[in-house]
Design a protein around this motif. Structure first.
Motif, PDB file in Angstrom:
ATOM      1  N   ALA A 152      -2.796   6.332 -40.010  1.00 40.10           N
ATOM      2  CA  ALA A 152      -1.377   6.394 -40.381  1.00 40.10           C
ATOM      3  C   ALA A 152      -0.848   5.012 -40.749  1.00 40.10           C
ATOM      4  O   ALA A 152      -0.068   4.863 -41.698  1.00 40.10           O
ATOM      5  N   LEU A 153      -1.262   4.006 -39.991  1.00 35.05           N
ATOM      6  CA  LEU A 153      -0.793   2.641 -40.272  1.00 35.05           C
ATOM      7  C   LEU A 153      -1.260   2.192 -41.647  1.00 35.05           C
ATOM      8  O   LEU A 153      -0.501   1.559 -42.398  1.00 35.05           O
ATOM      9  N   GLU A 154      -2.512   2.496 -41.987  1.00 34.09           N
ATOM     10  CA  GLU A 154      -3.033   2.105 -43.285  1.00 34.09           C
ATOM     11  C   GLU A 154      -2.359   2.861 -44.426  1.00 34.09           C
ATOM     12  O   GLU A 154      -2.329   2.390 -45.569  1.00 34.09           O
ATOM     13  N   ALA A 155      -1.791   4.026 -44.124  1.00 34.00           N
ATOM     14  CA  ALA A 155      -1.140   4.847 -45.155  1.00 34.00           C
ATOM     15  C   ALA A 155       0.377   4.827 -45.028  1.00 34.00           C
ATOM     16  O   ALA A 155       1.060   5.618 -45.676  1.00 34.00           O
ATOM     17  N   VAL A 156       0.915   3.920 -44.231  1.00 33.66           N
ATOM     18  CA  VAL A 156       2.347   3.987 -43.896  1.00 33.66           C
ATOM     19  C   VAL A 156       3.239   3.834 -45.124  1.00 33.66           C
ATOM     20  O   VAL A 156       4.308   4.463 -45.215  1.00 33.66           O
ATOM     21  N   GLU A 157       2.828   3.034 -46.095  1.00 31.14           N
ATOM     22  CA  GLU A 157       3.650   2.880 -47.299  1.00 31.14           C
ATOM     23  C   GLU A 157       3.722   4.198 -48.078  1.00 31.14           C
ATOM     24  O   GLU A 157       4.795   4.553 -48.595  1.00 31.14           O
ATOM     25  N   GLY A 184       0.548   0.652 -24.102  1.00 27.88           N
ATOM     26  CA  GLY A 184       1.808   0.056 -23.678  1.00 27.88           C
ATOM     27  C   GLY A 184       2.447  -0.735 -24.800  1.00 27.88           C
ATOM     28  O   GLY A 184       2.025  -0.669 -25.961  1.00 27.88           O
ATOM     29  N   ASP A 185       3.451  -1.496 -24.446  1.00 32.06           N
ATOM     30  CA  ASP A 185       4.127  -2.382 -25.396  1.00 32.06           C
ATOM     31  C   ASP A 185       3.434  -3.732 -25.355  1.00 32.06           C
ATOM     32  O   ASP A 185       3.479  -4.433 -24.344  1.00 32.06           O
ATOM     33  N   ASN A 186       2.790  -4.076 -26.452  1.00 31.19           N
ATOM     34  CA  ASN A 186       1.975  -5.287 -26.492  1.00 31.19           C
ATOM     35  C   ASN A 186       2.592  -6.369 -27.368  1.00 31.19           C
ATOM     36  O   ASN A 186       1.916  -7.018 -28.172  1.00 31.19           O
ATOM     37  N   ASP A 187       3.898  -6.558 -27.192  1.00 36.83           N
ATOM     38  CA  ASP A 187       4.581  -7.605 -27.953  1.00 36.83           C
ATOM     39  C   ASP A 187       3.957  -8.965 -27.656  1.00 36.83           C
ATOM     40  O   ASP A 187       3.669  -9.294 -26.504  1.00 36.83           O
ATOM     41  N   GLY A 188       3.756  -9.731 -28.710  1.00 34.41           N
ATOM     42  CA  GLY A 188       3.089 -11.027 -28.586  1.00 34.41           C
ATOM     43  C   GLY A 188       1.642 -10.971 -29.030  1.00 34.41           C
ATOM     44  O   GLY A 188       1.072 -12.013 -29.391  1.00 34.41           O
ATOM     45  N   ALA A 194       2.124  -7.245 -35.937  1.00 32.64           N
ATOM     46  CA  ALA A 194       1.944  -6.989 -37.368  1.00 32.64           C
ATOM     47  C   ALA A 194       2.142  -5.513 -37.686  1.00 32.64           C
ATOM     48  O   ALA A 194       2.715  -5.171 -38.735  1.00 32.64           O
ATOM     49  N   ALA A 195       1.682  -4.640 -36.794  1.00 28.62           N
ATOM     50  CA  ALA A 195       1.858  -3.206 -37.013  1.00 28.62           C
ATOM     51  C   ALA A 195       3.324  -2.813 -36.976  1.00 28.62           C
ATOM     52  O   ALA A 195       3.804  -2.041 -37.817  1.00 28.62           O
ATOM     53  N   ILE A 196       4.056  -3.355 -36.006  1.00 28.84           N
ATOM     54  CA  ILE A 196       5.497  -3.087 -35.919  1.00 28.84           C
ATOM     55  C   ILE A 196       6.202  -3.543 -37.195  1.00 28.84           C
ATOM     56  O   ILE A 196       7.039  -2.819 -37.763  1.00 28.84           O
ATOM     57  N   LYS A 197       5.855  -4.723 -37.665  1.00 32.98           N
ATOM     58  CA  LYS A 197       6.480  -5.249 -38.880  1.00 32.98           C
ATOM     59  C   LYS A 197       6.125  -4.405 -40.094  1.00 32.98           C
ATOM     60  O   LYS A 197       6.986  -4.121 -40.948  1.00 32.98           O
ATOM     61  N   ARG A 198       4.883  -3.976 -40.183  1.00 29.72           N
ATOM     62  CA  ARG A 198       4.456  -3.195 -41.350  1.00 29.72           C
ATOM     63  C   ARG A 198       5.206  -1.868 -41.425  1.00 29.72           C
ATOM     64  O   ARG A 198       5.636  -1.460 -42.506  1.00 29.72           O
ATOM     65  N   VAL A 199       5.379  -1.210 -40.287  1.00 27.30           N
ATOM     66  CA  VAL A 199       6.112   0.055 -40.275  1.00 27.30           C
ATOM     67  C   VAL A 199       7.564  -0.162 -40.673  1.00 27.30           C
ATOM     68  O   VAL A 199       8.119   0.574 -41.501  1.00 27.30           O
ATOM     69  N   GLY A 226      14.690  -3.972 -36.150  1.00 27.19           N
ATOM     70  CA  GLY A 226      15.126  -3.038 -37.175  1.00 27.19           C
ATOM     71  C   GLY A 226      15.144  -1.579 -36.763  1.00 27.19           C
ATOM     72  O   GLY A 226      15.564  -0.723 -37.541  1.00 27.19           O
ATOM     73  N   PHE A 227      14.710  -1.261 -35.547  1.00 24.49           N
ATOM     74  CA  PHE A 227      14.686   0.128 -35.109  1.00 24.49           C
ATOM     75  C   PHE A 227      16.110   0.649 -34.910  1.00 24.49           C
ATOM     76  O   PHE A 227      16.965  -0.036 -34.346  1.00 24.49           O
ATOM     77  N   GLN A 228      16.347   1.876 -35.362  1.00 20.75           N
ATOM     78  CA  GLN A 228      17.673   2.494 -35.240  1.00 20.75           C
ATOM     79  C   GLN A 228      17.678   3.731 -34.352  1.00 20.75           C
ATOM     80  O   GLN A 228      18.747   4.267 -34.071  1.00 20.75           O
ATOM     81  N   MET A 229      16.519   4.183 -33.935  1.00 25.27           N
ATOM     82  CA  MET A 229      16.401   5.306 -32.993  1.00 25.27           C
ATOM     83  C   MET A 229      15.504   4.833 -31.858  1.00 25.27           C
ATOM     84  O   MET A 229      14.290   4.696 -32.028  1.00 25.27           O
ATOM     85  N   ILE A 230      16.106   4.543 -30.716  1.00 27.22           N
ATOM     86  CA  ILE A 230      15.382   3.907 -29.618  1.00 27.22           C
ATOM     87  C   ILE A 230      15.596   4.715 -28.350  1.00 27.22           C
ATOM     88  O   ILE A 230      16.733   4.910 -27.911  1.00 27.22           O
ATOM     89  N   SER A 231      14.503   5.181 -27.750  1.00 26.23           N
ATOM     90  CA  SER A 231      14.630   5.825 -26.443  1.00 26.23           C
ATOM     91  C   SER A 231      14.663   4.746 -25.378  1.00 26.23           C
ATOM     92  O   SER A 231      13.891   3.784 -25.425  1.00 26.23           O
ATOM     93  N   VAL A 232      15.573   4.884 -24.415  1.00 29.48           N
ATOM     94  CA  VAL A 232      15.726   3.854 -23.391  1.00 29.48           C
ATOM     95  C   VAL A 232      15.432   4.367 -21.987  1.00 29.48           C
ATOM     96  O   VAL A 232      15.479   3.609 -21.019  1.00 29.48           O
ATOM     97  N   MET A 233      15.135   5.651 -21.861  1.00 35.67           N
ATOM     98  CA  MET A 233      14.740   6.196 -20.564  1.00 35.67           C
ATOM     99  C   MET A 233      13.967   7.474 -20.780  1.00 35.67           C
ATOM    100  O   MET A 233      14.052   8.093 -21.834  1.00 35.67           O
TER     101      MET A 233
END
Length: 261
Positions: A152-157, A184-188, A194-199, A226-233
């Motif tokens: 999916a990431l490779e075809a995201v565009e 998990g969340d692997n920020d850093g 790069a995947a987050i940015k590409r999406v 840039g996310f506009q739909m965020i689950s917080v719990m």
């Protein structure tokens, strides 16, 4: 109950919408969560413990709070998509979308003709919203494929360019595992970042929103990305944390009282 404004209208105004994730199969818990002030609540039929009948009642409970009822379907399959939309879901999150053709099939199942192939029979949602539902459904329902695999990431565009898509949803746990990282969340981590940015870049180039399963602590970072739909719990984690915290407080108080006695 006031009319529920669609998520995609709010995204067009550049709003960030915060939501709750429901794994527990119970309409009362969904109602309690929905009345807590969120913009949307999602019933998770993929990994949650609910079946069709319970999901219908949970959608009703979420509607009582005049917020958007969303459903993550178990799979990209027209039958369950149609049933969830007929039950009143205003957003469909579809897991394991791998390519543009998968995404076209998702859109086709979510839209009435002539732009899609959804069958006409909104028995429950029609009883709730009236005859006007059919003429407005295509404009109100948000179609949201998940990007959570390498394919999916490779075809995201190409996925983002499919007509009828409203947002791209990042599944951080599955995507992390696909990237060879711990779930998990692997920020850093460069690959995760790069995947987050590409999406987000693919979505922005096509005028789409992005969505993500997240936490209250990470929400500011995700919004800045840039996310506009965020689950917080999510209900199961929140219940477990509250239960442990209450027990710990009670035990500590009892110990302190014994010391003072």
């Amino acid at each position: 109950m006031r009319e529920i404004e669609s998520l995609k209208l709010r995204w067009k105004r550049n709003e960030v919408t915060l939501g709750a994730w429901c794994f527990l199969p119970d309409s009362l818990s969904a109602e309690i969560v929905a009345h807590s002030g969120y913009d949307w609540a999602l019933v998770d039929m993929q990994h949650g413990c609910m079946g069709y009948e319970t999901t219908v009642e949970m959608i009703r409970s979420i509607e009582l709070a005049s917020i958007v009822p969303a459903v993550r379907i178990p799979w990209n399959e027209p039958g369950i998509i149609g049933r969830m939309l007929d039950a009143g879901a205003m957003a469909i999150v579809a897991p394991m979308i791998q390519n543009a053709e998968d995404c076209r099939q998702l859109v086709h199942a979510c839209r009435y003709p002539p732009v899609g192939g959804r069958s006409l029979g909104p028995i429950r949602v029609g009883a709730h919203q009236g005859l006007g539902y059919v003429t407005t459904a295509n404009d109100k329902i948000s179609v949201i494929p998940m990007i959570e695999t390498i394919e999916a990431l490779e075809a995201v565009e190409e996925i983002a360019a499919v007509p009828g898509v409203d947002a791209l949803f990042v599944g951080p746990f599955d995507l992390s595992m696909a990237l060879g990282l711990p779930p998990g969340d692997n920020d850093g981590e460069p690959a995760f970042d790069a995947a987050i940015k590409r999406v987000n870049d693919a979505a922005k180039a096509n005028g789409l929103a992005t969505a993500v399963m997240s936490t209250d602590k990470l929400a500011p970072l995700r919004a800045s990305q840039g996310f506009q739909m965020i689950s917080v719990m999510n209900d199961s984690v929140s219940l477990g944390m509250a239960a442990r915290a209450s027990l710990e407080t009670a035990r500590e108080s009892i110990v302190e009282n014994k010391k003072d006695a």
